[in-house]
Design a protein around this motif. Sequence first.
Motif, mmCIF file in Angstrom:
data_model
loop_
_atom_site.group_PDB
_atom_site.id
_atom_site.type_symbol
_atom_site.label_atom_id
_atom_site.label_comp_id
_atom_site.label_asym_id
_atom_site.label_seq_id
_atom_site.Cartn_x
_atom_site.Cartn_y
_atom_site.Cartn_z
ATOM 1 N N ILE A 264 -9.985 -62.535 -26.315
ATOM 2 C CA ILE A 264 -9.819 -62.029 -24.802
ATOM 3 C C ILE A 264 -8.286 -62.071 -24.511
ATOM 4 C CG2 ILE A 264 -10.341 -62.395 -22.336
ATOM 5 C CD1 ILE A 264 -13.010 -63.516 -23.218
ATOM 6 N N GLY B 293 -18.915 -69.549 -22.074
ATOM 7 C CA GLY B 293 -18.993 -68.888 -20.851
ATOM 8 C C GLY B 293 -18.229 -69.721 -19.595
ATOM 9 N N VAL C 213 -14.217 -69.090 -20.608
ATOM 10 C CA VAL C 213 -13.856 -67.622 -20.217
ATOM 11 C C VAL C 213 -13.973 -67.518 -18.414
ATOM 12 C CG1 VAL C 213 -14.533 -65.392 -20.192
ATOM 13 C CG2 VAL C 213 -14.796 -66.636 -22.327
ATOM 14 N N THR D 210 -10.557 -66.346 -16.694
ATOM 15 C CA THR D 210 -10.332 -65.199 -15.618
ATOM 16 C C THR D 210 -9.765 -65.918 -14.350
ATOM 17 O OG1 THR D 210 -12.516 -64.654 -16.328
ATOM 18 C CG2 THR D 210 -11.828 -63.556 -14.472
ATOM 19 N N PHE E 161 -16.638 -67.387 -11.219
ATOM 20 C CA PHE E 161 -16.187 -66.062 -11.974
ATOM 21 C C PHE E 161 -16.069 -64.840 -11.099
ATOM 22 C CE2 PHE E 161 -15.453 -63.432 -15.396
ATOM 23 C CZ PHE E 161 -16.210 -62.291 -15.282
ATOM 24 N N LEU E 162 -17.352 -64.459 -10.436
ATOM 25 C CA LEU E 162 -17.073 -63.218 -9.676
ATOM 26 C C LEU E 162 -16.016 -63.048 -8.745
ATOM 27 C CD1 LEU E 162 -21.113 -62.778 -9.032
ATOM 28 C CD2 LEU E 162 -19.460 -61.409 -10.649
ATOM 29 N N ALA F 43 -12.946 -62.270 -10.799
ATOM 30 C CA ALA F 43 -13.081 -61.325 -11.436
ATOM 31 C C ALA F 43 -12.747 -60.058 -10.366
ATOM 32 C CB ALA F 43 -14.495 -61.112 -11.905
ATOM 33 N N ALA G 187 -9.838 -57.800 -11.323
ATOM 34 C CA ALA G 187 -9.859 -56.386 -11.078
ATOM 35 C C ALA G 187 -8.964 -55.518 -10.354
ATOM 36 C CB ALA G 187 -11.587 -55.849 -10.747
ATOM 37 N N LEU H 116 -5.581 -55.515 -11.845
ATOM 38 C CA LEU H 116 -5.605 -54.554 -12.974
ATOM 39 C C LEU H 116 -5.467 -53.184 -12.301
ATOM 40 C CD1 LEU H 116 -8.265 -55.614 -15.573
ATOM 41 C CD2 LEU H 116 -5.812 -55.614 -15.975
ATOM 42 N N MET I 273 -14.096 -55.310 -17.577
ATOM 43 C CA MET I 273 -14.669 -56.312 -16.725
ATOM 44 C C MET I 273 -15.978 -56.536 -16.753
ATOM 45 S SD MET I 273 -11.924 -57.333 -14.710
ATOM 46 C CE MET I 273 -12.893 -58.532 -14.066
ATOM 47 N N LEU J 274 -16.287 -58.630 -19.757
ATOM 48 C CA LEU J 274 -16.087 -60.054 -19.397
ATOM 49 C C LEU J 274 -17.169 -60.750 -18.642
ATOM 50 C CD1 LEU J 274 -13.534 -61.811 -19.554
ATOM 51 C CD2 LEU J 274 -12.767 -61.027 -17.408
ATOM 52 N N TYR J 275 -17.664 -60.038 -17.823
ATOM 53 C CA TYR J 275 -19.211 -60.500 -17.018
ATOM 54 C C TYR J 275 -20.187 -60.901 -18.189
ATOM 55 C CZ TYR J 275 -23.154 -60.641 -14.088
ATOM 56 O OH TYR J 275 -24.439 -61.074 -13.386
ATOM 57 N N ILE K 128 -19.946 -61.970 -20.963
ATOM 58 C CA ILE K 128 -19.542 -63.160 -21.879
ATOM 59 C C ILE K 128 -19.886 -64.131 -21.069
ATOM 60 C CG2 ILE K 128 -17.623 -64.612 -22.789
ATOM 61 C CD1 ILE K 128 -16.552 -61.823 -23.831
#
Lengths: 600, 240, 114
Positions: free
Chosen positions: A173, A578, A581, A585, B10-11, B14, B18, B21, C14, C17-18, C20
């Motif tokens: 990644i 998981g 990762v 993020t 994570f959400l 993310a 996003a 990006l 994305m 990634l989600y 994973i």
Amino acid sequence: MTALVPLLVAIPLIVAALLVAAAQRIHPLAANVTAAAVAATVTVLAVLLIFRTSHAPIDYWFGGWHPRHGIAIGIAFHVEPLGAGVAAATGALATAALLFSLEYFAEHVQPYFHALMLIFLAAMIGFSLSGDLFNMFVFFELMSIIGFGLTGYRIERRSVLQGALNFGVTNTIAAFLIMFGIGLLYGRTGALNLQQIGETLRHRQPDGLVVVAFTVLAVGFLVKAGAFPFHFWLSDAYAVAPIPVCVLFSGVMSDLGLHGLARVYWDAFSGTLGGHDEAVKGVLLVVGCLSALVGAGMAFLQASLKRMMAFVTIAHIGAGLIGIALLSARGLAGATVYMVADGLVRGALFLAVGVIMYGLGNPNELRVFGRGRGMPVAAIVLLVGAVTTAAVPPFGPFVGRTLISQSAPGIVTAVLVVSGALGAAALLRASARIFLGLGDRRDPLLVAPPTGEDEDEGEERPIGLGLLLRLPAILLLAAGLGLAFAPGLADRAVQHAAQVENAHAVALHTLRAAKPPPLPSLSQHVTTASVAYGVLSGVLALGLAAFGLYRRRLRLPGGRFAAPLLAGAKAVHDGVPGEYVAWLTFGAAAIGAALALLIR
Amino acid sequence: MSRRVRIRGFLVSALVLAALLGWGFAGLPDFGHFAGEYAQLLNRVATGERHATNVVTSIVFDYRGVDTMGEEFILFAAVITVGMLLRETRDEGRRAPRDEVRSDAIRLFGVSMVGATVLLGLSIVAHGTITPGGGFQGGVVCASGLALVYAAGSYRAYRAAGPYEFLELGESTGAGGYVAIGLAGLAAGSALLANVLPLGTAGELNSAGTITMLNAGVGLEVSAALVLLFHEFLEEVEHR
Amino acid sequence: MSYLPYALAGWLFMIGLYGIVTSRHLVHLVVCLSVMQSSTYVFFLAVGYREGASAPIFKDYPLGKPAVDPVVQALTLTDIVVSVTVTALLLALVIEIWKRAGTVDPDELRQKQR
């Protein structure tokens, strides 16, 4: 003489191909000796290049494609003393690791292993010398692939696979993030050569694209380096990879992440982000300090020497990152000298752990309590090495760390002292338990590695003379410590760092064959304050080690509060891909958001 | 960390990532209006300088030949590593040979296609400097031709088509040969991977000097590497 | 309209990634990595596209007329090879995990640390 540059990469690669072609017919020891010889040759060539580039960097254009009108059409290796120094350290560590494996693995590995080590060597050297962003990526991926392949070697236990899998997933990644960075920069500048990118971006105000490109490239390299919060894979992987491979991982591969970051920043981004360097400094300093503290803290909680060394590596990466984050000549020079000297010492420490594993079967300080009494060489290497990792004067790592702390604000120096001391304390405590039989035999606060992780050889083996097991460790330790006594090391390092940071002049030299950037004359003095910090670090290490050994006898209050906190810290490092990762993020988002908000 | 906490955390990250990006992408030139100097320069001069009508191939094997060398060794190293990992724990004893294809129609069709596919692959490799194609692309097609032997025939036939040693030799020759050709450039007084052979005429099979040789070397390596890869994984299936 | 290809690349990245982070099967995890790989190919090729231009092959196409960016195509080619090898290696690791631990659920691979 410039023709030597490509040989650093070409020779290991072609010998590796030959070893594979002959794999069924050649004896493993012969393959091992060949590989070690190649690594030694490469080391010598790299050292020659350090001196050859001391006046002006060498740009070696592959295929003979020289730049036209300032546009680079080929790929160049941009060789200057700092990068060549890292390459030389890589070669030295590879040679030591291969000599060690002559006895550690003996005939039990096939020539494929040695071929892979050579390709690994070539990849690391290529990465440290390359001046083209995509070329750096290719070598980065080559390093990663062999890295997680070799981590999973000798698969006999479940945890080994997790280490390799987590290594693979997180680093891949990271590679994708780097690709996005390359694409963004290419879209803006139409160039892949670092100097050319820098020139095209120079003096323009950084906009979203530049900030995001720097973020993703930085995160990509920081994952490889193992900085917080991207470090989780590192402790899993290092703890289970075979010792000769760990030597290379810890001594060089992680440091290359930092080297890549520094290169990319100075060559490509300094022209445009230079006006906002407080923001970049701030963010990177926070990451560095957190890495140093988390790494050192977790190291102190480990009972297995291998895992401990993994966390010590993370802590030291934090220190190196702090040096780079300072965005100054002293900081960069200090970080490079520190990475080289400390890398050699860490390699020696891993080899010493290897001797313990070979002879006693287990690197866990609680399990082999007191059984190391008959291993004086390993003991000396571990004890001396441990103390030096606290950057005690006057040895190698001290020189590097002094350069860093002299240009750092006070609180950062405190972080450096504490993290250095904690990591060293952990190693000292473990050595005291194993070799001297001091301290309590049980300590419930320490992390025991998951079942099955450390039963490597299992049985104790007689070492006998064990020259090849011990000599490489002693040599690496001597090299790491002795670097401090190389005449004018600090001065020359800072001079060359200043040269690197003069990115515009470097670019003109590379792309338009202008005069080489000037070498400023600076001289470095070691202040009494730095000596005091170094000594303080060492004393603190000894104190903390003693605390670790006899903590339970002291019956300090607060144990009930500490336990759940520590349990939480340990639980987070638990091996589910998981989660790692998710942390990745989070780290990327946090760094990006911070930079976005600060660079406005 | 529980799964729910992880996913929720994570959400949030993310979303931020996003957004970042997107912000970065917004700085790119509009889709379809890219004007990179490097690319335009190469489009203008590559065919003239290298007598190769396929500019991409000339970039892959000449202008940026070192990248390809690294990439070749990535493939090389990965295949060796897969072999090392899987062979270690393979139980060589048990075999479950359920691999015979029983339908005559499939076998006939498959066998006749093998030759055509391999030939197509070789053609793609050979014409790499002229039309779209090259060592990598053609090598993959060749390897799939051999995989057809397994899919339409039997595993034993597949193994007979390429024993380990032969394949590893092929791989090593391809990878080592690439570096050797590069070193020849060095020996000829120029830089590593310099194109030092006569360039021929653009549009003909034997043009572009070392590009053609490097192309062939890569074709050999890629086919050998992929056949070896299928090998290793199929052995796992067979030894369950 | 003109940012759609980049948005596609971002979306692929994305969603992979989600996948994973929430994966319950290791093979699914590796395939999610492949999806993320594709996002980089799309990104590169989108960056280099030029409207009204043809492929950078000048066999039957006159030299001098506009062609798309050949450099990103070379980069994508390298990228694809790298991705293939990473996928192969990770799948080999998945096979080994299944053999040794008997499970392919990533969450079950949690190490128990005392």
